[in-house]
Design an enzyme around this catalytic site. Structure first.
Site, PDB file in Angstrom:
ATOM      1  N   THR A 149       0.853  -1.179   0.000  1.00  0.00           N
ATOM      2  CA  THR A 149       0.000   0.000   0.000  1.00  0.00           C
ATOM      3  C   THR A 149       0.892   1.232   0.000  1.00  0.00           C
ATOM      4  O   THR A 149       1.966   1.205   0.574  1.00  0.00           O
ATOM      5  CB  THR A 149      -0.867   0.037   1.284  1.00  0.00           C
ATOM      6  OG1 THR A 149      -1.625  -1.166   1.375  1.00  0.00           O
ATOM      7  CG2 THR A 149      -1.809   1.215   1.278  1.00  0.00           C
ATOM      8  N   ARG A 203     -13.437  -8.146  -2.728  1.00  0.00           N
ATOM      9  CA  ARG A 203     -12.675  -8.034  -1.488  1.00  0.00           C
ATOM     10  C   ARG A 203     -12.169  -6.603  -1.316  1.00  0.00           C
ATOM     11  O   ARG A 203     -11.667  -5.986  -2.248  1.00  0.00           O
ATOM     12  CB  ARG A 203     -11.502  -9.006  -1.495  1.00  0.00           C
ATOM     13  CG  ARG A 203     -10.626  -8.971  -0.228  1.00  0.00           C
ATOM     14  CD  ARG A 203      -9.419  -8.068  -0.387  1.00  0.00           C
ATOM     15  NE  ARG A 203      -8.562  -8.086   0.807  1.00  0.00           N
ATOM     16  CZ  ARG A 203      -7.488  -7.315   0.971  1.00  0.00           C
ATOM     17  NH1 ARG A 203      -7.121  -6.469   0.020  1.00  0.00           N
ATOM     18  NH2 ARG A 203      -6.772  -7.384   2.090  1.00  0.00           N
ATOM     19  N   VAL A 204     -12.288  -6.082  -0.103  1.00  0.00           N
ATOM     20  CA  VAL A 204     -11.780  -4.756   0.233  1.00  0.00           C
ATOM     21  C   VAL A 204     -10.920  -4.881   1.478  1.00  0.00           C
ATOM     22  O   VAL A 204     -11.329  -5.507   2.457  1.00  0.00           O
ATOM     23  CB  VAL A 204     -12.928  -3.755   0.483  1.00  0.00           C
ATOM     24  CG1 VAL A 204     -12.379  -2.426   0.991  1.00  0.00           C
ATOM     25  CG2 VAL A 204     -13.737  -3.548  -0.791  1.00  0.00           C
ATOM     26  N   GLY A 205      -9.736  -4.320   1.441  1.00  0.00           N
ATOM     27  CA  GLY A 205      -8.847  -4.347   2.590  1.00  0.00           C
ATOM     28  C   GLY A 205      -8.998  -3.123   3.466  1.00  0.00           C
ATOM     29  O   GLY A 205     -10.042  -2.466   3.491  1.00  0.00           O
ATOM     30  N   ASP A 206      -7.937  -2.788   4.162  1.00  0.00           N
ATOM     31  CA  ASP A 206      -8.004  -1.695   5.141  1.00  0.00           C
ATOM     32  C   ASP A 206      -7.807  -0.320   4.535  1.00  0.00           C
ATOM     33  O   ASP A 206      -8.210   0.680   5.126  1.00  0.00           O
ATOM     34  CB  ASP A 206      -6.945  -1.917   6.222  1.00  0.00           C
ATOM     35  CG  ASP A 206      -5.530  -1.864   5.656  1.00  0.00           C
ATOM     36  OD1 ASP A 206      -5.250  -2.625   4.707  1.00  0.00           O
ATOM     37  OD2 ASP A 206      -4.709  -1.086   6.160  1.00  0.00           O
ATOM     38  N   THR A 210       0.175  -0.716   6.294  1.00  0.00           N
ATOM     39  CA  THR A 210       0.454  -1.516   5.114  1.00  0.00           C
ATOM     40  C   THR A 210       0.475  -2.968   5.528  1.00  0.00           C
ATOM     41  O   THR A 210       0.647  -3.285   6.704  1.00  0.00           O
ATOM     42  CB  THR A 210       1.798  -1.108   4.476  1.00  0.00           C
ATOM     43  OG1 THR A 210       1.964  -1.811   3.233  1.00  0.00           O
ATOM     44  CG2 THR A 210       2.974  -1.434   5.381  1.00  0.00           C
ATOM     45  N   GLY A 211       0.273  -3.857   4.579  1.00  0.00           N
ATOM     46  CA  GLY A 211       0.286  -5.272   4.893  1.00  0.00           C
ATOM     47  C   GLY A 211      -1.063  -5.917   4.684  1.00  0.00           C
ATOM     48  O   GLY A 211      -1.878  -5.461   3.866  1.00  0.00           O
ATOM     49  N   GLY A 258      -4.589  -6.415   5.083  1.00  0.00           N
ATOM     50  CA  GLY A 258      -5.611  -5.493   5.555  1.00  0.00           C
ATOM     51  C   GLY A 258      -6.594  -6.076   6.538  1.00  0.00           C
ATOM     52  O   GLY A 258      -7.098  -5.366   7.416  1.00  0.00           O
TER      53      GLY A 258
END
Length: 338
Positions: free
Chosen positions: A197, A225-228, A248-249, A251
């Site tokens: 990210t 799919r949605v991350g952070d 980052t990483g 999520g």
């Protein structure tokens, strides 16, 4: 008696006003401007953001301009238009932006738009909402004049078709990755650094904080799919009274812990940015000790005084720093596991 009471009241009022007039003014200490961002590709983002800051511009303009750099980078397969697609071959992008007045905007699962960070900025400025997703986010972007584009590049398409032969989904902790998302010496299409990210935080000359976060998400992710990254409080949080943080990483782990909000709140309780990042990471490790050994999460924080902190689960996380003394610093972050 009435005259005496009036005299005493008038005397007290005069004394109070006199005391206020001679009270020494509080000294205002203004921090030096600074820009920090995640990963080595943050150097180019910082340089563009610093151009805005050095001209006296607003931190919000700076982080948007900086985030657009990796979004347009055709070598970067984890952010923006060259991002790897989901397992169905669709490139979808997520982004969020926030200033020190708690104004924020975000988009998630946005397709066909090359600069999600700028759409997120429009959500902040043009709507009563915080987040738009999917088809609604695309509709809004097109109404705002953003061009519709095909984001699946020939290189990303080739990587996706190679992945389809095995359909092996094995995210690898980014401690093992090189720049822009490839495992060194690996020829396996599933073995990509697929959870990078660009998170960028800025403090301008007027002491204003802002932050931005943008990503194409995990390669070969499930559609939708949605991350952070686009979630305020997870991938990004800014509090003008305290500081800002980004992550980052993986999520999912950041979302479970409201990571960036947690970092800022720990700073509010008196922890330095460094100690706040460390505590947020170790909370993930303590809660999921076995899982933590095989994943990466990192936090980057900036206080309103200009102090910086960074920490990650695994070694390998670096961040870029830009201030009046240097425009291209890359600094390794400390980690829980060596």
């Amino acid at each position: 008696m009435s005259s005496r009471r009036e005299f005493l009241n008038a005397s007290l009022t005069t004394s109070a006003l006199t005391g206020l007039s001679v009270a020494p003014a509080r000294a205002v200490t203004r921090a030096r401007p600074i820009v920090v961002s995640t990963w080595d590709f943050g150097v180019a983002a910082n340089q563009v953001a610093w151009e805005v800051i050095s001209r006296g511009g607003h931190a919000l303009d700076a982080v948007e301009a900086g985030a657009r750099v990796p979004e347009a980078d055709m070598k970067n397969h984890t952010v923006g238009r060259a991002g790897y697609p989901d397992r169905d071959g669709h490139v979808s992008l997520d982004a969020s932006i926030m200033d020190d007045q708690w104004r924020c905007g975000a988009v998630a699962a946005l397709e066909h738009i090359a600069h999600p960070i700028s759409v997120a900025r429009r959500v902040l400025e043009k709507t009563p909402h915080v987040m738009l997703v999917g088809a609604g986010a695309l509709q809004f972007a097109l109404e705002q004049g953003f061009p519709r584009e095909e984001l699946l590049t020939p290189e990303s398409d080739a990587a996706w078709k190679a992945w389809l032969k095995t359909q092996t989904y094995k995210p690898i902790a980014n401690s093992e990755m090189s720049t822009y998302g490839h495992v060194p010496n690996s020829k396996l299409p599933g073995d990509v650094h697929n959870h990078d990210t660009l998170g960028i935080l800025a403090l301008d000359q007027q002491g204003r904080l802002s932050g931005a976060c943008t990503t194409s998400g995990m390669a070969w992710k499930m559609r939708g799919r949605v991350g952070d990254s686009p979630i305020i409080g997870a991938g990004l949080y800014v509090d003008g009274e305290i500081g800002a943080a980004t992550s980052t990483g993986v999520g999912e782990e950041v979302i479970r812990n409201s990571g960036s909000f947690l970092v800022v709140e720990l700073m509010r309780q008196g922890l330095s940015p460094q100690r706040a990042c460390e505590e947020a990471v170790m909370r993930i490790v303590r809660r999921r000790p076995e899982t933590a050994k095989s994943l990466q999460v990192g936090f980057l924080a900036l206080s309103r005084q200009g102090a910086v902190g960074a920490f990650a689960i695994q070694k390998g996380f670096v961040y870029a720093r830009c201030d009046q003394n240097s425009v291209d610093q890359i600094i390794p972050a400390k980690s829980a596991f060596l």
